[in-house]
Scaffold this motif. Structure first.
Motif, PDB file in Angstrom:
ATOM      1  N   PHE A 143       0.869  -1.175   0.000  1.00  0.00           N
ATOM      2  CA  PHE A 143       0.000   0.000   0.000  1.00  0.00           C
ATOM      3  C   PHE A 143       0.910   1.230   0.000  1.00  0.00           C
ATOM      4  O   PHE A 143       1.272   1.738   1.061  1.00  0.00           O
ATOM      5  CB  PHE A 143      -0.911  -0.003   1.233  1.00  0.00           C
ATOM      6  N   PRO A 144       1.306   1.710  -1.179  1.00  0.00           N
ATOM      7  CA  PRO A 144       2.247   2.834  -1.240  1.00  0.00           C
ATOM      8  C   PRO A 144       1.544   4.157  -0.943  1.00  0.00           C
ATOM      9  O   PRO A 144       0.307   4.240  -0.925  1.00  0.00           O
ATOM     10  CB  PRO A 144       2.735   2.793  -2.685  1.00  0.00           C
ATOM     11  N   LEU A 145       2.346   5.176  -0.725  1.00  0.00           N
ATOM     12  CA  LEU A 145       1.773   6.520  -0.621  1.00  0.00           C
ATOM     13  C   LEU A 145       1.070   6.854  -1.938  1.00  0.00           C
ATOM     14  O   LEU A 145       1.567   6.498  -3.020  1.00  0.00           O
ATOM     15  CB  LEU A 145       2.866   7.546  -0.344  1.00  0.00           C
ATOM     16  N   PRO A 146      -0.070   7.499  -1.878  1.00  0.00           N
ATOM     17  CA  PRO A 146      -0.793   7.792  -3.130  1.00  0.00           C
ATOM     18  C   PRO A 146      -0.010   8.743  -4.032  1.00  0.00           C
ATOM     19  O   PRO A 146       0.642   9.680  -3.565  1.00  0.00           O
ATOM     20  CB  PRO A 146      -2.100   8.417  -2.638  1.00  0.00           C
ATOM     21  N   ARG A 147      -0.099   8.478  -5.324  1.00  0.00           N
ATOM     22  CA  ARG A 147       0.522   9.350  -6.319  1.00  0.00           C
ATOM     23  C   ARG A 147      -0.362  10.570  -6.539  1.00  0.00           C
ATOM     24  O   ARG A 147      -1.521  10.602  -6.080  1.00  0.00           O
ATOM     25  CB  ARG A 147       0.704   8.580  -7.620  1.00  0.00           C
ATOM     26  N   PRO A 148       0.128  11.605  -7.246  1.00  0.00           N
ATOM     27  CA  PRO A 148      -0.686  12.810  -7.459  1.00  0.00           C
ATOM     28  C   PRO A 148      -2.067  12.524  -8.031  1.00  0.00           C
ATOM     29  O   PRO A 148      -3.066  13.110  -7.584  1.00  0.00           O
ATOM     30  CB  PRO A 148       0.159  13.636  -8.437  1.00  0.00           C
ATOM     31  N   GLU A 149      -2.149  11.605  -9.011  1.00  0.00           N
ATOM     32  CA  GLU A 149      -3.455  11.312  -9.605  1.00  0.00           C
ATOM     33  C   GLU A 149      -4.408  10.652  -8.609  1.00  0.00           C
ATOM     34  O   GLU A 149      -5.630  10.853  -8.652  1.00  0.00           O
ATOM     35  CB  GLU A 149      -3.304  10.441 -10.846  1.00  0.00           C
TER      36      GLU A 149
END
Length: 441
Positions: free
Chosen positions: A360-366
């Motif tokens: 569960f990575p940090l969310p990307r800009p999109e």
């Protein structure tokens, strides 16, 4: 009288006939021990459902009713004995004990031996097999014998009917267990839906694999014969920074598939006293068995961290605790999810035990853009200088962080500190969250 109550009364009347028949033989008043068949109402009830599901024989059903009777009528056994021994006196053959609060007779294994076998030693040995670990009573945690002090006959222990089985047979439903020392797990639920969840596409694809297992596991294990080759259940490891949706995903998996989700508080499970951790885990898994619950172990590295070299007895038992938990997890036939902030915190030796490991990575800009758009309530009027795309690009926040900012802005708006949220005010709220999280502004 409801159908269930009526059937329980018929069953108690039948049990009384069984006990009376044995007492008449014991007292020399009869040479035969014959009992009429039990005829229950044709209307559905929890008792008839139990009989249909397990199909117990005469001895098994009698034993079940012996354990259930005190929960229905406290003086059930006392009245029967008084009818046949009106002058009273000691009757050790019948077994039974008195309890701290219950004033009637509580049946023991000796009670079951007397009623089902009398003085016939061969039959008494057969009755004892009803309490073996291989019997379905034990396999399904329905009933058993209370442990006795060392040196005392095992059959002098009380007959114990599982509390959930008592509830099921009497009320027809089993209530959800409450968080306690004996059950260190909390039921979790959410009002959110799958469309509210924003995850990295790769993460979401792997979550769909778990859904597929839930939907088709029975076919795989039974119809396709894989139950002989693979262990039951499914074990998943979720890892990633706090606030990235691990708990919410586990909760939504339960909601989507109609399964209850329990979050285990490992701080209440792990004990510094030798053997206590295993006891706590045993109670937890015994309760969960055959329920098809989703068990969610948050901050699992508290127990699944790097194993230590054995330097002293404490290290030895710490490693034994982990081994025991692995054993119970691998024997559980439902879904077990372990969550940790860092995959590196989990010992590599445990990794092979999982069917899937999901990042569960940090969310990307999109993804942050979607989170802002889904999270912010439409009731808050936004100034023209707010550009969600720019906000999502500039500020690295998790879903939980974005929710915290939204919550703060909503309360400020409701308190009428402003009637339109400006870009400057939004950025101030975001910087406030940064400070709270210990980030450099």
């Amino acid at each position: 009288m409801t159908t269930n109550a009526a059937n329980l009364q018929l069953a108690l009347n039948w049990l009384k006939e069984v006990i009376s028949g044995r007492l008449r033989m014991h007292l020399g008043q009869s040479e035969t021990f014959e009992v009429s068949p039990l005829n229950l109402s044709s209307e559905p009830s929890s008792l008839s459902a139990f009989l249909e599901h397990y199909d117990p024989d005469f001895a098994e059903f009698t034993l079940l009713l012996l354990t259930l009777a005190p929960h229905l009528h406290p003086n059930f056994f006392s009245q029967i004995i008084a009818e046949h021994l009106p002058e009273g006196g000691d009757f050790p053959e019948f077994g039974g004990v008195k309890a701290t609060h219950h004033r009637g007779i509580l049946p023991t294994g000796e009670t079951a031996l007397f009623i089902l076998a009398g003085d016939n030693l061969e039959k008494r040995l057969e009755v004892q097999q009803l309490f073996s670990p291989e019997h379905w009573f034990a396999q399904h945690h329905i009933l058993g014998l209370e442990a006795v002090r060392e040196g005392e006959p095992a059959m002098s222990g009380r007959l114990i009917l599982d509390s959930e089985m008592v509830e099921l047979l009497t009320t027809g439903v089993v209530s959800r267990p409450r968080f306690s020392i004996d059950f260190p797990a909390e039921y979790i639920e959410t009002k959110m839906e799958w469309e509210d969840l924003v995850l990295n596409p790769k993460t979401l694809r792997q979550i769909r694999e778990i859904e597929t297992w839930i939907s088709h596991n029975a076919t795989l294990m039974n119809d396709w014969g894989m139950g002989k080759k693979i262990k039951p259940g499914f074990r998943a490891l979720f890892y990633g920074p706090p606030g990235t949706g691990k708990t919410l995903t586990a909760t939504l998996l339960g909601k989507q598939t109609g399964k209850e989700v329990f979050r285990i508080d490992l701080s209440r499970v792990v004990s510094k006293y030798i053997g206590e951790t295993e006891k706590n885990l045993s109670r937890l898994f015994d309760k969960a068995e055959h329920k098809n619950w989703i068990l969610f172990f948050d901050e699992a590295d508290a127990l699944f961290g790097k194993r230590t070299d054995i330097r002293d007895a404490h290290d030895k038992y710490a490693n034994q605790e982990v081994a025991y938990l692995l054993q119970r997890i691998e024997g559980y036939n439902g879904l077990v999810i372990l969550a940790t902030n860092q995959r590196s915190n989990i010992d590599d030796a445990f990794i092979r035990r999982f069917q899937t490991i999901i990042h569960f990575p940090l969310p990307r800009p999109e993804e942050r853009l979607l989170l802002w758009q889904k999270t912010f309530p439409p009731q808050i009027r936004l100034a023209d200088d707010i550009d969600w795309g720019q906000i999502a690009t500039r500020f690295e926040l998790t879903g939980a962080g974005i929710l915290n900012v939204t919550h703060y802005c909503a309360l400020e708006f409701l308190s009428e500190k402003y009637n339109t949220l400006s870009g400057k005010q939004l950025e101030a709220a975001i910087l406030r969250e940064y400070v709270k999280e210990g980030k450099v502004v």
